[in-house]
Design a protein around this motif. Sequence first.
Motif, short mmCIF file in Angstrom:
data_model
loop_
_atom_site.label_atom_id
_atom_site.label_comp_id
_atom_site.label_asym_id
_atom_site.label_seq_id
_atom_site.Cartn_x
_atom_site.Cartn_y
_atom_site.Cartn_z
N LEU A 16 40.96 35.98 37.05
CA LEU A 16 40.05 36.98 36.46
C LEU A 16 40.54 38.43 37.32
O LEU A 16 40.36 39.64 36.56
CB LEU A 16 38.68 36.99 36.75
N VAL A 17 40.94 38.41 38.40
CA VAL A 17 41.09 39.77 39.31
C VAL A 17 42.46 40.07 39.41
O VAL A 17 43.28 39.49 39.83
CB VAL A 17 40.57 39.53 40.83
N GLU A 50 52.65 43.37 41.49
CA GLU A 50 52.79 44.88 41.79
C GLU A 50 51.71 45.81 41.48
O GLU A 50 51.18 46.53 42.24
CB GLU A 50 54.13 45.26 40.92
N ALA A 51 51.15 45.50 40.25
CA ALA A 51 49.85 46.32 39.68
C ALA A 51 48.76 45.92 40.80
O ALA A 51 48.14 46.90 41.17
CB ALA A 51 49.69 46.15 38.48
N THR A 52 48.49 44.65 41.17
CA THR A 52 47.48 44.22 41.64
C THR A 52 47.33 44.81 43.23
O THR A 52 46.32 45.27 43.87
CB THR A 52 47.04 42.94 41.54
N LEU A 60 39.68 47.22 41.22
CA LEU A 60 39.78 45.73 40.94
C LEU A 60 38.28 45.19 40.51
O LEU A 60 38.09 44.56 39.77
CB LEU A 60 40.31 44.66 42.12
N LEU A 61 37.56 45.68 41.39
CA LEU A 61 35.93 45.29 41.11
C LEU A 61 35.49 45.98 39.86
O LEU A 61 35.03 45.29 39.07
CB LEU A 61 35.19 45.99 42.14
N SER A 62 35.82 47.18 39.50
CA SER A 62 35.39 47.72 38.20
C SER A 62 36.22 47.08 36.89
O SER A 62 35.49 46.70 35.99
CB SER A 62 35.78 49.23 38.20
N LEU A 63 37.24 46.66 37.15
CA LEU A 63 38.14 45.97 35.96
C LEU A 63 37.48 44.66 36.01
O LEU A 63 37.03 44.13 34.60
CB LEU A 63 39.62 45.68 36.31
N ALA A 64 37.34 43.85 36.88
CA ALA A 64 36.87 42.51 36.96
C ALA A 64 35.21 42.39 36.44
O ALA A 64 35.03 41.66 35.62
CB ALA A 64 36.86 41.76 38.17
#
Length: 342
Positions: A16-17, A50-52, A60-64
Motif C-alpha cells: 500500500l505505501v 527512488e520515489a518512495t 506517504l500518509l496522504s497517498l496511503a
Amino acid sequence: EGNIVMPGFVDCHTHLVFAGSREEEFEQRIEGAGYMEIEKKGGGILSTVEATRTASKKELLSLAKRRLDYALSCGTTTMEVKSGYGLRTEDEIKILEVIKELNVSHPITLIPTFLGAHQFPKEMTRDQYIDCILREMIPQVKGLAKFCDVFCEQGVFTKEESRKILLKGKEYGLIPKIHADEIKESGASELAGGIGAISADHLNYPSEKGLQLMKDNNTIAVFLPGTCLFLGHKPPVRKVIEMDIPVAIGSDFNPGSSPLLSMPIIISLACVLLNMTPAEAISAATINAAHAIGLGEKIGSLETGKDADIIILDIKDHRELPYWFGHNIIKMVIKKGAIVYS
C-alpha cells in the motif's frame, strides 16, 4: 431489506505505501516486455524505491490514506501492508511507521509486514545488503512488523538467502511469509512449507514437493488474481484446492503489476481467471485470508465473539458479487460494530 450480509473483506497481501506510479511499464508490457526485462532497464521495484525514498512521511500518509478510503468503500475492513520500497533501514522504518500511524487514524485494520528483502538497492553489493537486513533492519523493525517476507525468485533472493532472512526474522518474533515461485519455479514453495511459513503468496509455478510440504505444515496458499491479469500468469489453483491446501486471495496492490484495490474485482478475477467458484473466492477473501494473516479467530466470518466487521451488499445472491464485474455493490461497511461507510 433483501440484501446480502457477509464478513468484511480481508486483503491479505498489499504493498500500500509507496510514491510514484509506473504507467510507462504498463505500456511496455503491452508492447511485449517481460517483468525481468523491465527490471534490467531500471524500471520495476527500484524506480518505486527512488520515489518512495524521496517522499516525506506526510506525503506517504496522504497517498496511503486516499487508497485506504477507496478500499473501505469497496468493503475491505482488514489489510496486510508490506514495506519493501525503502531498501535501506531508515526508509523501511519510515514505511512501517506510516502503517502504524494509519492504523490509529483509519477504520481499516492494518497488519504490518517487513519486506526489506524485496530487491537489492543500487548502492550496496548483494552480500552487503543481506548483511544489513540480518544485522541492522530485522532487529530495528521488531515491534513495528508482525511478519517477515522475502521475494524468493530467480534474479532476486535465492532460496538459501531467503531461508537465512526468514529464520533471522523468526528469532525476533517475526512470522515468516514468502513471495513464492511467482515468475519461475525457485524452490520457494518448498522453503515455505519447510520452515512453516504462515503463507506462500503468488505460487504461479510451485513444485509438487513444495505443495506437499505446504500441506503438511499448514501453510496457506495465497493467490493474487490482479497480478495474474496484468502479467498473464495462470497458477494451479484447482490442483491446490483439490490437495486440501487452504486458499486465500489478495489484491497484491502495487504500482507495477496490480494497481487494484477493489476486493470485489479481485473476487471476480479469481472466478474468471482462476476458475474458482463464487463461494470459494468469497471464502478466500474472508475467512481464509484472515488465517493467512493470523487473525482467523478474530475476523473473517460472522460468529459470536468475533469482531463485528460486516459488509452489506446491494445484491440478493452471493453469486452476483463476482458477476457484476466492476460495479461497486457495497451498500454499507461496519467495523467493530460501528458504521464507517455507507
